[in-house]
Design a protein around this motif. Structure first.
Motif, PDB file in Angstrom:
ATOM      1  N   GLU A   1      32.136  25.662  28.298  1.00 25.50           N
ATOM      2  CA  GLU A   1      33.308  25.174  29.030  1.00 25.50           C
ATOM      3  C   GLU A   1      33.658  26.088  30.208  1.00 25.50           C
ATOM      4  O   GLU A   1      34.346  25.655  31.137  1.00 25.50           O
ATOM      5  CB  GLU A   1      34.507  25.066  28.085  1.00 25.50           C
ATOM      6  CG  GLU A   1      34.311  24.084  26.940  1.00 25.50           C
ATOM      7  CD  GLU A   1      34.003  22.681  27.437  1.00 25.50           C
ATOM      8  OE1 GLU A   1      34.727  22.205  28.331  1.00 25.50           O
ATOM      9  OE2 GLU A   1      33.028  22.079  26.946  1.00 25.50           O
ATOM     10  N   VAL A   2      33.204  27.327  30.163  1.00 23.93           N
ATOM     11  CA  VAL A   2      33.493  28.275  31.241  1.00 23.93           C
ATOM     12  C   VAL A   2      32.433  28.152  32.322  1.00 23.93           C
ATOM     13  O   VAL A   2      31.253  28.391  32.084  1.00 23.93           O
ATOM     14  CB  VAL A   2      33.540  29.726  30.711  1.00 23.93           C
ATOM     15  CG1 VAL A   2      33.643  30.721  31.866  1.00 23.93           C
ATOM     16  CG2 VAL A   2      34.710  29.901  29.754  1.00 23.93           C
ATOM     17  N   ARG A   3      32.867  27.765  33.516  1.00 23.51           N
ATOM     18  CA  ARG A   3      31.929  27.584  34.627  1.00 23.51           C
ATOM     19  C   ARG A   3      32.213  28.514  35.803  1.00 23.51           C
ATOM     20  O   ARG A   3      31.486  28.499  36.798  1.00 23.51           O
ATOM     21  CB  ARG A   3      31.928  26.123  35.069  1.00 23.51           C
ATOM     22  CG  ARG A   3      31.351  25.209  33.978  1.00 23.51           C
ATOM     23  CD  ARG A   3      31.456  23.744  34.322  1.00 23.51           C
ATOM     24  NE  ARG A   3      30.797  23.430  35.572  1.00 23.51           N
ATOM     25  CZ  ARG A   3      30.952  22.246  36.198  1.00 23.51           C
ATOM     26  NH1 ARG A   3      31.744  21.329  35.684  1.00 23.51           N
ATOM     27  NH2 ARG A   3      30.334  22.026  37.336  1.00 23.51           N
ATOM     28  N   ALA A   4      33.240  29.323  35.694  1.00 27.32           N
ATOM     29  CA  ALA A   4      33.522  30.379  36.673  1.00 27.32           C
ATOM     30  C   ALA A   4      34.363  31.433  35.974  1.00 27.32           C
ATOM     31  O   ALA A   4      35.137  31.121  35.059  1.00 27.32           O
ATOM     32  CB  ALA A   4      34.253  29.830  37.891  1.00 27.32           C
ATOM     33  N   ILE A   5      34.199  32.683  36.406  1.00 29.32           N
ATOM     34  CA  ILE A   5      34.887  33.810  35.777  1.00 29.32           C
ATOM     35  C   ILE A   5      35.593  34.613  36.863  1.00 29.32           C
ATOM     36  O   ILE A   5      35.034  34.839  37.949  1.00 29.32           O
ATOM     37  CB  ILE A   5      33.877  34.720  35.032  1.00 29.32           C
ATOM     38  CG1 ILE A   5      33.128  33.917  33.952  1.00 29.32           C
ATOM     39  CG2 ILE A   5      34.585  35.932  34.410  1.00 29.32           C
ATOM     40  CD1 ILE A   5      31.896  34.631  33.411  1.00 29.32           C
ATOM     41  N   VAL A   6      36.810  35.036  36.572  1.00 27.25           N
ATOM     42  CA  VAL A   6      37.568  35.902  37.472  1.00 27.25           C
ATOM     43  C   VAL A   6      37.875  37.200  36.735  1.00 27.25           C
ATOM     44  O   VAL A   6      38.295  37.176  35.577  1.00 27.25           O
ATOM     45  CB  VAL A   6      38.896  35.247  37.914  1.00 27.25           C
ATOM     46  CG1 VAL A   6      39.714  36.215  38.770  1.00 27.25           C
ATOM     47  CG2 VAL A   6      38.641  33.953  38.661  1.00 27.25           C
ATOM     48  N   ILE A   7      37.660  38.331  37.401  1.00 28.99           N
ATOM     49  CA  ILE A   7      38.096  39.623  36.873  1.00 28.99           C
ATOM     50  C   ILE A   7      39.173  40.151  37.821  1.00 28.99           C
ATOM     51  O   ILE A   7      38.938  40.285  39.026  1.00 28.99           O
ATOM     52  CB  ILE A   7      36.943  40.637  36.772  1.00 28.99           C
ATOM     53  CG1 ILE A   7      35.822  40.089  35.887  1.00 28.99           C
ATOM     54  CG2 ILE A   7      37.446  41.964  36.219  1.00 28.99           C
ATOM     55  CD1 ILE A   7      34.574  40.977  35.841  1.00 28.99           C
ATOM     56  N   THR A   8      40.366  40.410  37.286  1.00 28.05           N
ATOM     57  CA  THR A   8      41.462  40.915  38.102  1.00 28.05           C
ATOM     58  C   THR A   8      42.251  41.939  37.304  1.00 28.05           C
ATOM     59  O   THR A   8      41.870  42.288  36.177  1.00 28.05           O
ATOM     60  CB  THR A   8      42.358  39.758  38.601  1.00 28.05           C
ATOM     61  OG1 THR A   8      43.245  40.239  39.615  1.00 28.05           O
ATOM     62  CG2 THR A   8      43.136  39.111  37.468  1.00 28.05           C
ATOM     63  N   GLY A   9      43.341  42.452  37.879  1.00 25.84           N
ATOM     64  CA  GLY A   9      44.117  43.492  37.219  1.00 25.84           C
ATOM     65  C   GLY A   9      45.584  43.117  37.083  1.00 25.84           C
ATOM     66  O   GLY A   9      46.121  42.363  37.899  1.00 25.84           O
ATOM     67  N   GLU A  10      46.229  43.650  36.075  1.00 22.30           N
ATOM     68  CA  GLU A  10      47.657  43.443  35.849  1.00 22.30           C
ATOM     69  C   GLU A  10      48.448  44.514  36.593  1.00 22.30           C
ATOM     70  O   GLU A  10      48.060  45.685  36.630  1.00 22.30           O
ATOM     71  CB  GLU A  10      47.962  43.523  34.350  1.00 22.30           C
ATOM     72  CG  GLU A  10      49.429  43.341  33.994  1.00 22.30           C
ATOM     73  CD  GLU A  10      49.969  41.966  34.314  1.00 22.30           C
ATOM     74  OE1 GLU A  10      51.178  41.860  34.553  1.00 22.30           O
ATOM     75  OE2 GLU A  10      49.172  40.994  34.323  1.00 22.30           O
ATOM     76  N   GLY A  11      49.547  44.109  37.223  1.00 17.93           N
ATOM     77  CA  GLY A  11      50.401  45.087  37.884  1.00 17.93           C
ATOM     78  C   GLY A  11      49.950  45.424  39.292  1.00 17.93           C
ATOM     79  O   GLY A  11      49.369  44.600  39.994  1.00 17.93           O
ATOM     80  N   LYS A  12      50.180  46.671  39.686  1.00 14.99           N
ATOM     81  CA  LYS A  12      49.955  47.085  41.073  1.00 14.99           C
ATOM     82  C   LYS A  12      48.501  47.411  41.387  1.00 14.99           C
ATOM     83  O   LYS A  12      48.121  47.466  42.554  1.00 14.99           O
ATOM     84  CB  LYS A  12      50.818  48.306  41.390  1.00 14.99           C
ATOM     85  CG  LYS A  12      52.313  48.034  41.320  1.00 14.99           C
ATOM     86  CD  LYS A  12      53.099  49.297  41.665  1.00 14.99           C
ATOM     87  CE  LYS A  12      54.595  49.033  41.629  1.00 14.99           C
ATOM     88  NZ  LYS A  12      55.379  50.250  41.959  1.00 14.99           N
ATOM     89  N   ALA A  13      47.688  47.675  40.372  1.00 10.95           N
ATOM     90  CA  ALA A  13      46.310  48.125  40.600  1.00 10.95           C
ATOM     91  C   ALA A  13      45.306  47.113  40.072  1.00 10.95           C
ATOM     92  O   ALA A  13      45.607  46.349  39.148  1.00 10.95           O
ATOM     93  CB  ALA A  13      46.079  49.473  39.932  1.00 10.95           C
ATOM     94  N   PHE A  14      44.114  47.144  40.661  1.00  6.54           N
ATOM     95  CA  PHE A  14      42.977  46.432  40.070  1.00  6.54           C
ATOM     96  C   PHE A  14      42.410  47.302  38.959  1.00  6.54           C
ATOM     97  O   PHE A  14      42.432  46.950  37.786  1.00  6.54           O
ATOM     98  CB  PHE A  14      41.917  46.130  41.127  1.00  6.54           C
ATOM     99  CG  PHE A  14      40.649  45.536  40.554  1.00  6.54           C
ATOM    100  CD1 PHE A  14      40.614  44.219  40.135  1.00  6.54           C
ATOM    101  CD2 PHE A  14      39.500  46.306  40.420  1.00  6.54           C
ATOM    102  CE1 PHE A  14      39.458  43.673  39.585  1.00  6.54           C
ATOM    103  CE2 PHE A  14      38.346  45.777  39.883  1.00  6.54           C
ATOM    104  CZ  PHE A  14      38.326  44.451  39.466  1.00  6.54           C
ATOM    105  N   CYS A  15      41.926  48.490  39.332  1.00  8.78           N
ATOM    106  CA  CYS A  15      41.410  49.434  38.345  1.00  8.78           C
ATOM    107  C   CYS A  15      41.213  50.788  39.022  1.00  8.78           C
ATOM    108  O   CYS A  15      40.555  50.870  40.069  1.00  8.78           O
ATOM    109  CB  CYS A  15      40.091  48.941  37.755  1.00  8.78           C
ATOM    110  SG  CYS A  15      39.315  50.109  36.616  1.00  8.78           S
ATOM    111  N   ALA A  16      41.770  51.820  38.414  1.00 14.50           N
ATOM    112  CA  ALA A  16      41.679  53.167  38.982  1.00 14.50           C
ATOM    113  C   ALA A  16      40.465  53.940  38.481  1.00 14.50           C
ATOM    114  O   ALA A  16      40.382  55.156  38.663  1.00 14.50           O
ATOM    115  CB  ALA A  16      42.955  53.943  38.676  1.00 14.50           C
TER     116      ALA A  16
END
Length: 260
Positions: free
Chosen positions: A47-62
């Motif tokens: 059922e998954v045909r696209a994936i998004v990786i994002t971050g919660e809050g002010k940063a993506f990833c430090a």
């Protein structure tokens, strides 16, 4: 206790949100392994045909959680951090034959920046920034940064950014070719979702084979790449989506791709 990765599936799109905002979504062992598990689940879920990786809050990833590596009881050691945490994430991002969007909502530093750059399409909020922070603490770039960044922006620019550790704004990253597009911070979530939705409605098999070709192009010579294109074109022409695409073209209508 909050999960360090929040997964939401909407309209055939899996949104994986790094969820340690109190430490700018920096990676610890738990989050690294959980992201691997969630990527595996997305790969297996038809059922998954696209994936998004994002971050919660002010940063993506430090990048790496410094508190983990400075605590003798928690520190897994750099070999494990790379071999067991980051490198498997990068390999999964490149091997999953579904489009993966790196939606950089804020600062992306160190391993966080390089994991984002390994994605198929990278978009950034105008408040985002990218930092090859490794040299600031006497380390070398990892998480495939030395592989992808020179290919994205050129050897000289990548060398300078890695050695000097300059912060690159979202708009400068777009100008360099580091990211595909920059969106306003107010519209960022809506914009990356529209992009993901567009990709999720496209012929997923063909996109996956395109990704395989791009991966192989990093090492193939021209003749090897032409042979692989021929092989995979034949494979894509046997898909249901190809038949649907041709029929839709002949019938002058919008195709309804199923990802098969």
């Amino acid at each position: 206790m909050n999960k360090s990765i929040i997964t939401k599936i909407v309209n055939n799109i899996a949104i994986l949100t790094l969820n340690r905002p109190e430490v700018f979504n920096s990676f610890n062992k738990e989050m690294a392994f959980l992201l691997q598990d969630e990527l595996d689940a997305c790969e297996k879920n038809p059922e998954v045909r696209a994936i998004v990786i994002t971050g919660e809050g002010k940063a993506f990833c430090a990048g790496q959680d410094i508190q983990e590596i400075t605590n003798p009881e928690l520190n897994p050691g750099f070999k494990s951090i790379l071999d067991d945490h980051y490198n498997p994430i990068v390999k999964r991002i490149r091997s999953i034959e579904k489009p993966i969007i790196g939606a950089v909502n804020g600062v992306a530093a160190g391993a966080g920046a390089n994991i984002a750059l390994a994605c198929d399409v990278v978009v950034a909020s105008e408040r985002a920034s990218f930092i090859q922070a490794f040299s600031k603490i006497g380390l070398i770039p990892d998480s495939a940064g030395t592989f992808f960044l020179p290919r994205l922006i050129g050897f000289q620019k990548a060398s300078a950014l890695m050695m000097l550790g300059d912060k690159v704004s979202a708009h400068d990253a777009e100008k360099m070719g580091m990211v595909y597009k920059v969106f306003s911070s107010e519209d960022f979530s809506a914009e990356y979702f529209v992009l993901a939705e567009t990709l999720s409605k496209m012929p997923t098999k063909a996109l996956g084979l395109t990704k395989r070709l791009l991966n192989q192009s990093m090492n193939n010579d021209l003749n090897e790449q032409l042979k692989l294109e021929s092989k995979l074109q034949i494979e894509s022409a046997q898909s249901e989506d190809y038949a649907e695409g041709v029929n839709a073209f002949v019938e002058k209508r919008k195709p309804n791709f199923k990802g098969k």
